[in-house]
Scaffold this active site. Structure first.
Site, PDB file in Angstrom:
ATOM      1  N   SER A 137       4.220   6.199   0.474  1.00 53.57           N
ATOM      2  CA  SER A 137       3.689   5.475  -0.679  1.00 53.57           C
ATOM      3  C   SER A 137       2.697   6.394  -1.364  1.00 53.57           C
ATOM      4  O   SER A 137       2.192   7.348  -0.750  1.00 53.57           O
ATOM      5  CB  SER A 137       2.976   4.197  -0.209  1.00 53.57           C
ATOM      6  N   TYR A 151      -3.297  -0.131   5.283  1.00 56.51           N
ATOM      7  CA  TYR A 151      -1.969   0.239   4.777  1.00 56.51           C
ATOM      8  C   TYR A 151      -1.925   1.719   4.406  1.00 56.51           C
ATOM      9  O   TYR A 151      -0.987   2.441   4.787  1.00 56.51           O
ATOM     10  CB  TYR A 151      -1.607  -0.615   3.562  1.00 56.51           C
TER      11      TYR A 151
END
Length: 279
Positions: A137, A151
């Site tokens: 990501s 995350y």
């Protein structure tokens, strides 16, 4: 005529994974796809065939991953491309996320793809070829987002182990790439894919604002097309020398530039301290 490559795509029942699997099958590739629920794969794509193998796998179960990869090789005879796509977003500040919430995110986003790599590598090494795409990501490059620390940490971890894997695997003709997608118009930001903290602390105003923005404003308005991301991954898999780092989306590119500027600014501002530690 050369038979097209065999792909393994995890987390394939929705989002980028599902888009990629459909596009691969349309282009004549053979695909094994995993999900926590095989029925969802059959419903979305179809039943097992000579070109498609749906598998219900708990990727956090090392033995289950090994059995699944063995089954893929039995079905297709080999594996050429591995896409570690399965994962989920976990919102929450470091203080408010529990030990269990944090460990679960690492189990799925870090330890599960490591299980896949561990059991795919013997086959890839024996054939002296292969590609591994680890889908991280932009949060694996730039972590300055209130409420996204855990995350981002999972995606930083994926970036780190992919860099090492690229060095370890290259002597066997295997390429490893960490992929940093920006915001893509998938269901990643829906309630079913993005978890919020069980015990939110309202005093964290910036985290709460980010949470609401992602769930209500950004969701459905992401600037990037998953169909085009799938095209890029397929194209990169055919490159002779694919990159170790692959950014997807102009937003991802811009965040990288921001990160470079921030690190460079800190490095230069505090250089006197940095270089003062030598004997």
């Amino acid at each position: 005529m050369e038979t097209k490559k065999v792909w393994l795509v995890t987390g394939a029942s929705k989002g980028l994974g599902l888009t990629l699997v459909k596009k691969l099958l349309e282009n004549g590739y053979r695909v094994a796809a995993t999900s926590r629920n095989a029925h969802s794969l059959v419903e979305a794509i179809g039943v097992a065939s000579g070109s498609f193998l749906p598998l219900e796998v708990s990727l956090t179960d090392d033995d289950a991953v090994k059995a699944a990869i063995d089954k893929i090789v039995m079905h297709f005879g080999k594996i050429d491309v591995v896409v570690n796509n399965a994962g989920y977003g976990q919102l929450g500040t470091l203080e408010e996320l529990s030990d269990a919430e944090t460990k679960e995110n690492f189990d799925v986003n870090v330890f599960a793809p490591l299980n896949v790599v561990r059991h795919a590598m013997p086959y890839l090494r024996s054939q002296k070829s292969g590609n591994i795409f680890n889908i991280a990501s932009v949060g694996g490059i730039f972590g300055s987002f209130a409420g996204w620390g855990v995350y981002c940490a999972t995606k930083f971890a994926m970036a780190g182990f992919t860099e090492a894997l690229a060095e370890e695997a290259k002597e066997f003709g295997i390429h490893a790439t960490v992929v940093y997608p920006g915001y893509f118009r998938t269901d990643f930001l829906t309630a079913g894919s993005l978890k919020t903290p069980k015990s939110a602390i309202q005093e964290y105003a910036a985290a709460r604002q980010s949470e609401q923005a992602h769930l209500n404003d950004i969701n459905g308005n992401q600037p990037n097309d998953p169909e085009k991301a799938a095209d890029v991954l397929i194209a990169i898999s055919e490159e002779e020398n694919p990159p170790v780092h692959l950014l997807l989306g102009s937003d991802a590119y811009d965040m990288l530039q921001n990160k470079i500027e921030l690190i460079t600014k800190d490095a230069e501002q505090w250089k006197e301290y940095t270089v003062s530690t030598g004997y």
